[in-house]
Motif scaffolding. Sequence first.
Motif, PDB file in Angstrom:
ATOM      1  N   UNK A  44       0.826  -1.207   0.000  1.00  0.00           N
ATOM      2  CA  UNK A  44       0.000   0.000   0.000  1.00  0.00           C
ATOM      3  C   UNK A  44       0.864   1.262   0.000  1.00  0.00           C
ATOM      4  N   UNK A  45       1.982   1.223   0.682  1.00  0.00           N
ATOM      5  CA  UNK A  45       2.889   2.369   0.662  1.00  0.00           C
ATOM      6  C   UNK A  45       3.491   2.596  -0.709  1.00  0.00           C
ATOM      7  N   UNK A  46       3.831   1.516  -1.392  1.00  0.00           N
ATOM      8  CA  UNK A  46       4.380   1.650  -2.759  1.00  0.00           C
ATOM      9  C   UNK A  46       3.331   2.240  -3.696  1.00  0.00           C
ATOM     10  N   UNK A  47       2.077   1.747  -3.583  1.00  0.00           N
ATOM     11  CA  UNK A  47       1.016   2.284  -4.425  1.00  0.00           C
ATOM     12  C   UNK A  47       0.779   3.764  -4.144  1.00  0.00           C
ATOM     13  N   UNK A  48       0.822   4.154  -2.873  1.00  0.00           N
ATOM     14  CA  UNK A  48       0.614   5.546  -2.526  1.00  0.00           C
ATOM     15  C   UNK A  48       1.735   6.418  -3.062  1.00  0.00           C
ATOM     16  N   UNK A  49       2.963   5.969  -2.958  1.00  0.00           N
ATOM     17  CA  UNK A  49       4.091   6.754  -3.482  1.00  0.00           C
ATOM     18  C   UNK A  49       4.037   6.858  -4.999  1.00  0.00           C
ATOM     19  N   UNK A  71       1.417   9.417  -5.910  1.00  0.00           N
ATOM     20  CA  UNK A  71       1.930  10.774  -5.696  1.00  0.00           C
ATOM     21  C   UNK A  71       2.893  11.170  -6.799  1.00  0.00           C
ATOM     22  N   UNK A  72       3.752  10.231  -7.217  1.00  0.00           N
ATOM     23  CA  UNK A  72       4.720  10.524  -8.276  1.00  0.00           C
ATOM     24  C   UNK A  72       4.020  10.803  -9.596  1.00  0.00           C
ATOM     25  N   UNK A  73       3.039   9.973  -9.952  1.00  0.00           N
ATOM     26  CA  UNK A  73       2.309  10.179 -11.210  1.00  0.00           C
ATOM     27  C   UNK A  73       1.559  11.509 -11.177  1.00  0.00           C
ATOM     28  N   UNK A  74       0.934  11.830 -10.040  1.00  0.00           N
ATOM     29  CA  UNK A  74       0.218  13.100  -9.916  1.00  0.00           C
ATOM     30  C   UNK A  74       1.169  14.279 -10.068  1.00  0.00           C
ATOM     31  N   UNK A  75       2.353  14.190  -9.467  1.00  0.00           N
ATOM     32  CA  UNK A  75       3.322  15.274  -9.582  1.00  0.00           C
ATOM     33  C   UNK A  75       3.787  15.455 -11.027  1.00  0.00           C
ATOM     34  N   UNK A  76       4.020  14.347 -11.718  1.00  0.00           N
ATOM     35  CA  UNK A  76       4.445  14.443 -13.123  1.00  0.00           C
ATOM     36  C   UNK A  76       3.346  15.064 -13.978  1.00  0.00           C
ATOM     37  N   UNK A  77       2.086  14.666 -13.759  1.00  0.00           N
ATOM     38  CA  UNK A  77       0.976  15.228 -14.531  1.00  0.00           C
ATOM     39  C   UNK A  77       0.788  16.712 -14.242  1.00  0.00           C
ATOM     40  N   UNK A  78       0.931  17.095 -12.985  1.00  0.00           N
ATOM     41  CA  UNK A  78       0.825  18.516 -12.635  1.00  0.00           C
ATOM     42  C   UNK A  78       1.942  19.313 -13.299  1.00  0.00           C
ATOM     43  N   UNK A  79       3.147  18.766 -13.334  1.00  0.00           N
ATOM     44  CA  UNK A  79       4.269  19.459 -13.974  1.00  0.00           C
ATOM     45  C   UNK A  79       4.034  19.611 -15.474  1.00  0.00           C
ATOM     46  N   UNK A  80       3.564  18.557 -16.129  1.00  0.00           N
ATOM     47  CA  UNK A  80       3.297  18.632 -17.573  1.00  0.00           C
ATOM     48  C   UNK A  80       2.171  19.625 -17.860  1.00  0.00           C
ATOM     49  N   UNK A  81       1.125  19.597 -17.030  1.00  0.00           N
ATOM     50  CA  UNK A  81       0.025  20.542 -17.204  1.00  0.00           C
ATOM     51  C   UNK A  81       0.498  21.980 -17.041  1.00  0.00           C
ATOM     52  N   UNK A  82       1.382  22.206 -16.082  1.00  0.00           N
ATOM     53  CA  UNK A  82       1.919  23.550 -15.886  1.00  0.00           C
ATOM     54  C   UNK A  82       2.743  24.002 -17.090  1.00  0.00           C
ATOM     55  N   UNK A  83       3.523  23.086 -17.651  1.00  0.00           N
ATOM     56  CA  UNK A  83       4.304  23.440 -18.845  1.00  0.00           C
ATOM     57  C   UNK A  83       3.400  23.802 -20.018  1.00  0.00           C
ATOM     58  N   UNK A  84       2.297  23.059 -20.169  1.00  0.00           N
ATOM     59  CA  UNK A  84       1.385  23.327 -21.285  1.00  0.00           C
ATOM     60  C   UNK A  84       0.606  24.615 -21.056  1.00  0.00           C
TER      61      UNK A  84
END
Length: 304
Positions: free
Chosen positions: A30-35, A38-51
């Motif tokens: 469960x900890x691995x899934x949560x991390x 969080x990592x996927x969400x951070x990457x998507x937020x970064x890409x959205x910010x770039x766009x």
Amino acid sequence: MTLKELQSSKRACPYPVQSPGHERGTRSRSGIRRRSTILVTAVLVFITALVAFPMYWVLATAFKSPEQLYSGIAVLWPLPSHIENFVEALTRIPFLPYMLNSLFLATVNGVLTTLSSALVGYGFARLRGPGKGILFGVLIAMMMMPGIVTLIPTYLLFSQVGLVGNYWPWVIWGLVGSPYLIFLYRQFFAGLPKELEEAAILDGCGQFRIFTRIFLPISKPIVVTAFVMSFLAVWGDFIAPNLLLDQSNTTLAVALSSGYVNERGFPLNNLIAAGSILYVIPVVLVFFFVQQRYTQSFSSAGIK
């Protein structure tokens, strides 16, 4: 506690007894899934910010004064904000007449391209004839050819027959259809069952009535998609109107690129940004009204 009592207590327990190692493994997974989430969400937020950042920067530029624009100090949002730039963008050039020119061209070409492409796609999908395979191969080859390659020969041809300076080229382009949209219609019509047209033929319908009464209503999502794509292609086109039209009847895209200049001929970037924001509002409205049908076409194509 004896062995017999231990066995009887295990049988009396209604739930399975889990070992401490199993609980640690569950917590680690469960900890691995949560991390990972969080990592996927951070990457998507970064890409959205770039766009989104270029669009935000255009919006911020539209509210700047010339002094703020050329001060050399980068700020996220100008203070004070100058909303009068939008008013000047509307009045510095004949914004509304140019917008009506673009709207007229995009609508006429979109309607004609949608209907003509649907008719040709129906012929490729449901009719038989000699040389149909060769013609379809030519269609695929035309899809691979950039439109800019044929623009200069098309201009020379239109100039020889007196079609430069008016809107007839867009009508002709609409009547001949789009290779990509013809292919899109052909793939959609080819997947429909033959029983539809067989039942219509038994009722006395000809091919044109079968197309208009059965196949065209069924393909409403594809029709909406074809119209939106054709509309956007003409609305955002800069090269063809700049080459084929005069300054009096040109489109808004050409007017935005050449109308916002100062007395020395230098571009006014804040007015260009404000005009660009006003320029995309009709496109956003068109997509807002047809978004359900537009997305439905892609979901139905994915299901098929």
